[in-house]
Design a protein around this motif. Structure first.
Motif, mmCIF file in Angstrom:
data_model
loop_
_atom_site.group_PDB
_atom_site.id
_atom_site.type_symbol
_atom_site.label_atom_id
_atom_site.label_comp_id
_atom_site.label_asym_id
_atom_site.label_seq_id
_atom_site.Cartn_x
_atom_site.Cartn_y
_atom_site.Cartn_z
ATOM 1 N N LEU A 77 -18.257 -71.713 -62.605
ATOM 2 C CA LEU A 77 -17.038 -70.921 -62.699
ATOM 3 C C LEU A 77 -17.076 -69.820 -61.638
ATOM 4 N N ALA A 78 -15.903 -69.239 -61.369
ATOM 5 C CA ALA A 78 -15.786 -68.261 -60.285
ATOM 6 C C ALA A 78 -16.482 -66.944 -60.594
ATOM 7 N N ASP A 79 -16.826 -66.685 -61.857
ATOM 8 C CA ASP A 79 -17.517 -65.439 -62.200
ATOM 9 C C ASP A 79 -19.037 -65.591 -62.172
ATOM 10 N N GLY A 80 -19.537 -66.743 -61.756
ATOM 11 C CA GLY A 80 -20.967 -66.956 -61.641
ATOM 12 C C GLY A 80 -21.602 -67.637 -62.836
ATOM 13 N N TYR A 99 -25.837 -68.229 -67.964
ATOM 14 C CA TYR A 99 -25.777 -67.146 -66.985
ATOM 15 C C TYR A 99 -27.144 -66.470 -66.906
ATOM 16 N N PRO A 100 -27.506 -65.959 -65.731
ATOM 17 C CA PRO A 100 -28.796 -65.263 -65.618
ATOM 18 C C PRO A 100 -28.733 -63.912 -66.318
ATOM 19 N N THR A 101 -29.791 -63.581 -67.029
ATOM 20 C CA THR A 101 -29.879 -62.291 -67.700
ATOM 21 C C THR A 101 -31.326 -61.826 -67.644
ATOM 22 N N GLY A 130 -10.504 -70.731 -61.231
ATOM 23 C CA GLY A 130 -11.899 -70.359 -61.357
ATOM 24 C C GLY A 130 -12.323 -69.905 -62.730
ATOM 25 N N ILE A 131 -11.423 -69.833 -63.690
ATOM 26 C CA ILE A 131 -11.709 -69.292 -65.020
ATOM 27 C C ILE A 131 -11.765 -70.393 -66.063
ATOM 28 N N ARG A 132 -10.822 -71.316 -65.981
ATOM 29 C CA ARG A 132 -10.726 -72.362 -66.989
ATOM 30 C C ARG A 132 -11.464 -73.628 -66.545
ATOM 31 N N ALA A 133 -11.861 -74.413 -67.541
ATOM 32 C CA ALA A 133 -12.494 -75.704 -67.285
ATOM 33 C C ALA A 133 -11.911 -76.721 -68.245
#
Length: 383
Positions: A77-80, A99-101, A130-133
């Motif tokens: 996604l566009a937010d990583g 997501y990496p944390t 970039g938000i939806r899938a």
């Protein structure tokens, strides 16, 4: 994290071997900022996210407490974050965001889709926003479109499309118009446009001849360029052609895109060429017995240039810059994350004669592309 340098351009030469076995499909976001793939092999598979829009690309592994199954499908996604689709219990599919944390990997569970009547479920290409899938549950008579990320309450049923559907190409920059290749009963495969803001309303997109199989492979919303595979010129034998969204001109099937001993498949189109489809660069994957390499072609040219690729190219993956540079991702033991910049040789294009462009004289009597009937918004005037 592993920082990776961008390699210099790869010039003409023979084909190289494809990426090592065990590497999954490499998917890039619509804006070219991120990518994801299933890395590793055997019992040590994990999702890996690549960052592509910085000064140097780098990869971030996103492992969890147990390895991923070979059938796990990641979508960036566009937010990583990376959407992950997993198949469990036969017909049940679960979705989550990785997501990496800190030093580890975070996981947000989104829910599941039960598809007992479907043949299979496929993730569609990254949405332009970039938000939806989205995912498509394919059945023998009906295909169901699901919003699996970006909704308010987990997976949501968006539309049901009559027929057996495949493919999936976005036609605009908003994520409203989606093209699917649909077969009704025993009829031919025809590309149709699905309007996601009108409950999945379906309209014809490609109708080259009544009995031809007409599939849409790629579309560029900026220029309107369409890459099409059809057997209209030679029934029973697919040809690669191009057309223009909203145009009344026939689809053209250049001879230079037909190779006797190799399969040719487009995988990237140069963006930013507003209303200039003939000038768009098109990247093509060429597969033959010797391996896979790249072809570069523009509709205004009669020639397809065949060029070598870097060792470890993740075959079929790449993106164009608006300036006309093709960037190819590769991974080798010595360079686990890399981008090669491939530039077209400095050679003026040779205009293509009209007869060669149409592929066959008898074909040009057809009214091949009722593309102007598709209810697209924010598109330029028909050419």
């Amino acid at each position: 994290m592993t920082a990776c340098a961008i390699e210099t351009a790869v010039r003409d030469g023979g084909p190289t071997w494809p990426a090592p076995a065990g590497q999954g499909a490499f998917t890039i976001t619509a804006n070219g900022a991120y990518a994801a793939r299933l890395a590793g092999s055997g019992d040590a598979r994990y999702v890996e996210r690549w960052t592509l829009d910085g000064p140097e690309p780098y990869a971030v592994p996103l492992p969890l407490g147990q390895p991923e199954e070979p059938g796990t499908r990641p979508l960036p996604l566009a937010d990583g974050r990376v959407l992950v689709a997993r198949r469990v219990d036969g017909r049940r599919h679960t979705f989550s965001l990785l997501y990496p944390t800190g030093p580890g990997t975070g996981e947000l569970l989104l829910g599941a889709v039960d598809a007992p009547g479907s043949e299979h479920l496929v993730l569609l290409p990254p949405s332009p926003d970039g938000i939806r899938a989205y995912a498509l549950c394919v059945g023998p008579d009906t295909s169901t479109l699901w919003l699996v990320a970006g909704g308010a309450f987990g997976p949501e049923r968006v539309a049901e499309v009559r027929g057996h559907c495949s493919g999936g190409v976005w036609l605009d920059r908003t994520g409203r118009m989606l093209a699917l290749d649909r077969r009704l009963g025993d009829g031919p495969v025809k590309a149709v446009a699905v309007d996601l803001e009108r409950g999945g309303e379906v309209t014809p997109l490609l109708q080259i001849t009544e009995h031809s199989h007409d599939r849409l492979l790629l579309a560029d919303p900026d220029s309107g360029l369409l890459l099409i595979r059809s057997d209209a010129p030679s029934p029973g034998h697919d040809r690669l052609g191009w057309g223009v969204l909203g145009s009344l001109l026939p689809v053209r099937f250049p001879d230079c895109l037909r190779l006797d001993d190799a399969a040719v498949t487009p995988f990237a189109v140069q963006p930013g060429q507003t209303l200039l489809p003939e000038g768009c660069g098109v990247a093509l994957r060429i597969d033959a017995a010797a391996g896979s390499w790249v072809g570069m072609w523009r509709p205004s040219s009669r020639r397809m240039r065949q060029l070598a690729v870097p060792a470890g190219w993740l075959a079929g993956a790449g993106l164009w810059t608006p300036e006309g540079v093709l960037r190819l991702p590769y991974a080798t033991p010595g360079a686990p994350c890399g981008l090669a910049a491939l530039e077209e040789p400095d050679e003026p294009p040779v205009p293509e004669p009209a007869a060669a462009a149409t592929g066959t004289g008898a074909f040009k009597v057809c009214r091949p592309v009722p593309l102007q009937q598709a209810p697209l918004t924010d598109r330029g005037p028909a050419r």
